[in-house]
Design a protein around this motif. Structure first.
Motif, PDB file in Angstrom:
ATOM      1  N   GLY A 173       0.842  -1.001   0.057  1.00  0.00           N
ATOM      2  CA  GLY A 173       0.017  -0.069   0.046  1.00  0.00           C
ATOM      3  C   GLY A 173       0.722   1.151   0.028  1.00  0.00           C
ATOM      4  O   GLY A 173       0.635   2.083  -0.858  1.00  0.00           O
ATOM      5  N   LEU A 174       2.116   1.373   0.645  1.00  0.00           N
ATOM      6  CA  LEU A 174       2.676   2.326   0.638  1.00  0.00           C
ATOM      7  C   LEU A 174       3.630   2.400  -0.418  1.00  0.00           C
ATOM      8  O   LEU A 174       3.573   3.674  -1.033  1.00  0.00           O
ATOM      9  N   MET A 176       2.458   1.599  -3.440  1.00  0.00           N
ATOM     10  CA  MET A 176       1.489   2.053  -4.497  1.00  0.00           C
ATOM     11  C   MET A 176       1.020   3.544  -4.154  1.00  0.00           C
ATOM     12  O   MET A 176       0.949   4.189  -5.069  1.00  0.00           O
ATOM     13  N   ALA A 177       0.980   3.962  -2.837  1.00  0.00           N
ATOM     14  CA  ALA A 177       0.696   5.193  -2.600  1.00  0.00           C
ATOM     15  C   ALA A 177       1.814   6.172  -3.016  1.00  0.00           C
ATOM     16  O   ALA A 177       1.751   7.364  -3.604  1.00  0.00           O
ATOM     17  N   ALA A 180       1.484   6.806  -6.796  1.00  0.00           N
ATOM     18  CA  ALA A 180       0.254   7.454  -7.170  1.00  0.00           C
ATOM     19  C   ALA A 180       0.593   9.102  -7.091  1.00  0.00           C
ATOM     20  O   ALA A 180       0.075   9.852  -7.497  1.00  0.00           O
TER      21      ALA A 180
ATOM     22  N   ALA B  40      -6.855   8.880  -5.025  1.00  0.00           N
ATOM     23  CA  ALA B  40      -6.184   7.536  -5.420  1.00  0.00           C
ATOM     24  C   ALA B  40      -5.126   7.022  -4.378  1.00  0.00           C
ATOM     25  O   ALA B  40      -4.834   5.983  -4.120  1.00  0.00           O
ATOM     26  N   LYS B  41      -4.446   8.122  -4.005  1.00  0.00           N
ATOM     27  CA  LYS B  41      -3.214   7.738  -2.972  1.00  0.00           C
ATOM     28  C   LYS B  41      -3.829   6.994  -1.731  1.00  0.00           C
ATOM     29  O   LYS B  41      -3.489   6.038  -1.419  1.00  0.00           O
ATOM     30  N   VAL B  44      -5.019   3.345  -2.779  1.00  0.00           N
ATOM     31  CA  VAL B  44      -4.089   2.455  -2.953  1.00  0.00           C
ATOM     32  C   VAL B  44      -3.318   2.290  -1.554  1.00  0.00           C
ATOM     33  O   VAL B  44      -2.783   0.911  -1.404  1.00  0.00           O
ATOM     34  N   ALA B  45      -3.197   3.254  -0.719  1.00  0.00           N
ATOM     35  CA  ALA B  45      -2.569   3.029   0.396  1.00  0.00           C
ATOM     36  C   ALA B  45      -3.220   1.804   1.260  1.00  0.00           C
ATOM     37  O   ALA B  45      -2.729   1.164   1.938  1.00  0.00           O
TER      38      ALA B  45
END
Lengths: 304, 133
Positions: A173-174, A176-177, A180, B40-41, B44-45
């Protein structure tokens, strides 16, 4: 803005030999900036070699690589690239806090909050020496050090292998963030294919040191067909099937299943569907998969 | 604000799962016009999926006129799907409840009811194929 048009990683006929053994050869790749790339392949396929070449920690035997438009290992390239290698080379004598301070002092782009965000996924006392941490916690310190450097290209060699499922989810998740928010290009090698399906938008599959499959994940899937049908009277694959570029096939009783490159004739009485990314990779990774490299789909560059 | 859940083995494309969950939240009134969707961030997080999947879902919702992006601010709900006719005390719902009760009394089981209602559903609301991507 010219930089944004640069590929994050580009290789031309890249090869690396160790003694007389080729770990990687004739590697032509173009990874667009901002992608999340799964680097798949059996052990010894050349994944780590490719990542180390991209990080500038190995020099090519043939051809050359470019990261973010620069030669790997140059100061510019190093400042914008981070590699978390499998052996997580940290300083075992430093405490976690000292390891981060070293990162801060060695990198002008250092972002303490980005590093701390990774450490917060676990209870890591800052005073503990890195060498005394469990492998899972050491992985997090290595990832924290890498993300703290704010890289534009993050190279991860089986980054999640030591993590338990909740930690994997948090760390992914980290990552992907970060992708993003900053458009960080992430190239990670992994054997966990079903997990990669949700995460990656590009795939590079290596086998025996060669690129076997490369490109955007979804188009690669739709360029293949998963086929199920009845074998011929002798119990073999039908001739109409073997005439096609079959990647991998198996027979159970009267039923055959196969993965074929491209479409199949609609008049054949077969069930067809688009394979999942996991199915596609498993077929290409299968020991009996055809190894005709000339038949491999175009790399990202040729397709562009 | 809503939180998304990803069902990894459902066979439904991930971006469609996000689209469905936003629509469901609109139907239930959990999301109302003017509400901001998570970035989005943030998504996805929490879910560990590729950011492009979230953007694809939001683009689909925008295409359907349900949300609109406001540059620099985020993606906002434009209109609600919640309708009086869907509320727990609506006459249509009461009629359907009566029908289900009669179907059970007539000896139909769940599969019978699904088969019958799907047939009539397809007849009166022909399915669109665009969602199969």
């Amino acid at each position: 803005m010219n930089e944004t048009n640069c590929a994050a990683l580009r290789t031309d006929a890249l090869g690396r030999a160790f003694g007389r053994t080729w770990a990687l050869r004739a590697c032509d790749l173009e990874i667009p900036a901002g992608s999340v790339v799964l680097l798949a392949g059996p052990n010894g396929a050349g994944k780590s070699t490719l990542l180390h070449l991209a990080a500038g920690l190995l020099t090519p035997t043939t051809g050359h690589a470019q990261v973010l438009g620069r030669t790997p290992g140059t100061r510019d390239a190093r400042a914008r690239t981070a590699l978390v290698a499998q052996d997580k080379p940290l300083h075992p004598g430093l405490t976690v806090a000292e390891q981060l301070r070293a990162g801060r002092e060695l990198n002008s782009r250092w972002d303490q909050n980005a590093a701390l965000a990774v450490l917060r996924t676990a209870d890591i006392p800052p005073g503990t020496r890195v060498g005394r941490l469990s492998p899972g916690l050491r992985t997090r310190v290595a990832l924290a050090t890498a993300l703290g450097r704010r890289p534009d290209l993050l190279l991860l060699d089986e980054p999640l292998a030591d993590l338990d499922p909740p930690a994997r989810h948090q760390v992914l998740g980290l990552l992907m963030a970060d992708n993003a928010e900053r458009g960080t290009t992430i190239v990670f090698s992994s054997h966990i294919l079903h997990e990669a399906e949700q995460i990656c938008d590009q795939v590079v599959l290596l086998r025996q040191g060669r690129v076997r499959l490369a490109g955007p994940a979804q188009p690669l899937c739709t360029a293949h067909t998963a086929v199920t049908g009845r074998t011929d009277r002798a119990g073999h694959l039908p001739a109409a099937l073997t005439a096609l570029p079959v990647v991998e096939s198996s027979i159970t009783g009267r039923q055959f299943t196969a993965l074929v490159r491209g479409p199949v004739p609609p008049e054949e009485p077969w069930l067809t569907r688009v394979p999942s990314l996991e199915e596609l990779l498993l077929a290409h990774l299968h020991p009996t998969a055809t190894t005709d490299s000339a038949a491999a789909p175009a790399t990202g560059r040729d397709a562009a | 604000m809503i939180a998304f859940r990803i069902e990894r083995s459902s066979g439904v494309a991930t971006y469609l799962q996000l689209v469905h969950q936003v629509k469901q939240a609109l139907l239930l009134g959990v999301l109302e016009p003017g509400d901001r969707l998570p970035t989005a961030k943030d998504v996805v997080a929490a879910t560990a999926i590729n950011p492009n999947t979230v953007l694809k879902a939001y683009r689909e919702l925008e295409r359907e006129g349900l949300v609109e992006p406001r540059p620099g601010l985020g993606t906002f709900v434009r209109r609600s799907l919640a309708r009086e006719q869907l509320a727990p005390d609506s006459p249509l719902r009461a009629e359907l409840t009566t029908w289900f009760t009669r179907a059970r009394a007539a000896g139909l089981d769940r599969d019978d009811v699904v088969a019958l209602s799907t047939a009539l559903l397809d007849q009166h609301f022909p399915p669109t194929t665009e969602n199969d991507a």
